[in-house]
Design a protein around this motif. Structure first.
Motif, PDB file in Angstrom:
ATOM      1  N   UNK A 187     -10.933  -6.125  -1.998  1.00 44.70           N
ATOM      2  CA  UNK A 187      -9.491  -6.016  -1.840  1.00 44.70           C
ATOM      3  C   UNK A 187      -8.865  -4.995  -2.778  1.00 44.70           C
ATOM      4  N   UNK A 188      -9.589  -4.607  -3.812  1.00 44.00           N
ATOM      5  CA  UNK A 188      -9.058  -3.631  -4.769  1.00 44.00           C
ATOM      6  C   UNK A 188      -8.709  -2.327  -4.073  1.00 44.00           C
ATOM      7  N   UNK A 189      -9.521  -1.891  -3.141  1.00 43.27           N
ATOM      8  CA  UNK A 189      -9.289  -0.600  -2.490  1.00 43.27           C
ATOM      9  C   UNK A 189      -8.013  -0.623  -1.648  1.00 43.27           C
ATOM     10  N   UNK A 190      -7.730  -1.733  -0.992  1.00 38.69           N
ATOM     11  CA  UNK A 190      -6.488  -1.827  -0.224  1.00 38.69           C
ATOM     12  C   UNK A 190      -5.277  -1.735  -1.139  1.00 38.69           C
ATOM     13  N   UNK A 191      -5.314  -2.464  -2.247  1.00 41.06           N
ATOM     14  CA  UNK A 191      -4.209  -2.397  -3.198  1.00 41.06           C
ATOM     15  C   UNK A 191      -4.040  -0.987  -3.751  1.00 41.06           C
ATOM     16  N   UNK A 192      -5.157  -0.337  -4.063  1.00 45.20           N
ATOM     17  CA  UNK A 192      -5.085   1.027  -4.588  1.00 45.20           C
ATOM     18  C   UNK A 192      -4.512   1.997  -3.565  1.00 45.20           C
ATOM     19  N   UNK A 193      -4.953   1.854  -2.316  1.00 49.28           N
ATOM     20  CA  UNK A 193      -4.429   2.716  -1.265  1.00 49.28           C
ATOM     21  C   UNK A 193      -2.927   2.566  -1.086  1.00 49.28           C
ATOM     22  N   UNK A 194      -2.424   1.332  -1.167  1.00 49.54           N
ATOM     23  CA  UNK A 194      -0.989   1.101  -1.051  1.00 49.54           C
ATOM     24  C   UNK A 194      -0.238   1.644  -2.262  1.00 49.54           C
ATOM     25  N   UNK A 195      -0.829   1.498  -3.431  1.00 48.71           N
ATOM     26  CA  UNK A 195      -0.189   2.016  -4.656  1.00 48.71           C
ATOM     27  C   UNK A 195      -0.046   3.529  -4.595  1.00 48.71           C
ATOM     28  N   UNK A 196      -1.007   4.197  -3.956  1.00 49.47           N
ATOM     29  CA  UNK A 196      -0.933   5.656  -3.813  1.00 49.47           C
ATOM     30  C   UNK A 196      -0.033   6.046  -2.640  1.00 49.47           C
ATOM     31  N   UNK A 197      -0.167   5.337  -1.518  1.00 53.22           N
ATOM     32  CA  UNK A 197       0.543   5.730  -0.304  1.00 53.22           C
ATOM     33  C   UNK A 197       2.043   5.521  -0.374  1.00 53.22           C
ATOM     34  N   UNK A 198       2.499   4.419  -0.957  1.00 53.07           N
ATOM     35  CA  UNK A 198       3.930   4.144  -0.993  1.00 53.07           C
ATOM     36  C   UNK A 198       4.709   5.173  -1.818  1.00 53.07           C
ATOM     37  N   UNK A 199       4.299   5.485  -3.060  1.00 57.00           N
ATOM     38  CA  UNK A 199       5.025   6.533  -3.798  1.00 57.00           C
ATOM     39  C   UNK A 199       4.939   7.892  -3.120  1.00 57.00           C
ATOM     40  N   UNK A 200       3.796   8.200  -2.504  1.00 56.46           N
ATOM     41  CA  UNK A 200       3.672   9.475  -1.790  1.00 56.46           C
ATOM     42  C   UNK A 200       4.650   9.545  -0.627  1.00 56.46           C
ATOM     43  N   UNK A 201       4.837   8.433   0.076  1.00 50.70           N
ATOM     44  CA  UNK A 201       5.779   8.397   1.197  1.00 50.70           C
ATOM     45  C   UNK A 201       7.218   8.563   0.707  1.00 50.70           C
TER      46      UNK A 201
END
Length: 234
Positions: A187-201
């Protein structure tokens, strides 16, 4: 006396129990670094995406901030110079400003004497080039905003597959520790992806709004310059 002895003997026991509970809580805590290490292969491309997103946002932010800064009273000074026939002075002022607006106006000033339609076309062509420069790398930032959560989800899926394979290969009863550790690492990778994707958006939409503001100023300045050329000469 007996009650006093009971208080003396139970207090260290309670303290020791609290210390043991605190030690167990400390042992079960996991640092962010450990989570990143245990995230699996997907953490490496996610790290690259995060660095790329930070670089693109900072570079575009500084570029747009510089592009939005036009000298105070630029349009009025250009108008007075053109009306006075000081074409060279207007060109020098545009060169000193060195902004998208000034480069558009400079092209229009250099075409003074040509038909108005040709001047308008020249300004529009320069404007299209400037807008393309302002939007450089924005598509990459939008791609990161969408790809990072998907990549994180992919890492979670592959991690869960690995965890269930380990469970299937385990002999006897499956320990809760084996099951929970495999799941949280995945589950760490999903959380990391969201942490990167949301600020980028959010950063992408912020930059788009800045570009829209600059484009509006460019359109206003070009219309004002073309209206100036159509004013009757007294």
């Amino acid at each position: 006396m007996t009650s006093l002895l009971l208080q003396i003997t139970t207090t260290p026991v309670d303290t020791a129990t609290a210390l043991v509970d605190g030690a167990e809580a400390a042992d079960t805590s996991v640092s962010l670094f450990d989570l990143a290490v245990n995230g699996g292969w997907a953490m490496y491309p996610l790290a690259l995406l995060s660095l790329a997103a930070i670089y693109i946002f900072v570079e575009r932010y500084l570029t747009l901030k510089k592009a939005a800064k036009n000298p105070e009273g630029f349009n009025d000074r250009i108008k007075s110079m053109v009306l006075a026939g000081d074409i060279n002075g207007a060109k020098m002022l545009c060169a000193q400003a060195n902004t998208p607006i000034s480069r558009m106006i400079s092209k229009g000033v250099s075409r003074i004497g040509s038909p108005l339609k040709n001047i308008e076309t020249s300004i529009e062509n320069v404007g299209k080039i400037e807008i393309s420069r302002l939007e450089r790398n924005l598509s990459a930032l939008a791609t990161i905003a969408g790809a990072a959560p998907m990549l994180g989800f992919l890492g979670t899926v592959t991690g869960m597959i690995g965890a269930f394979i380990a469970i299937a290969q385990a002999e006897g009863s499956v320990s809760p520790k084996l099951l929970s550790s495999g799941i949280y690492e995945a589950m760490v990778t999903t959380a990391t992806g969201l942490i990167i994707g949301l600020p980028a958006y959010v950063g992408y939409n912020y930059l788009v709004s800045k570009i829209d503001s600059i484009v509006h100023s460019m359109e206003y300045s070009s219309i004002e310059f073309l209206d100036l050329l159509q004013e009757p000469q007294l």
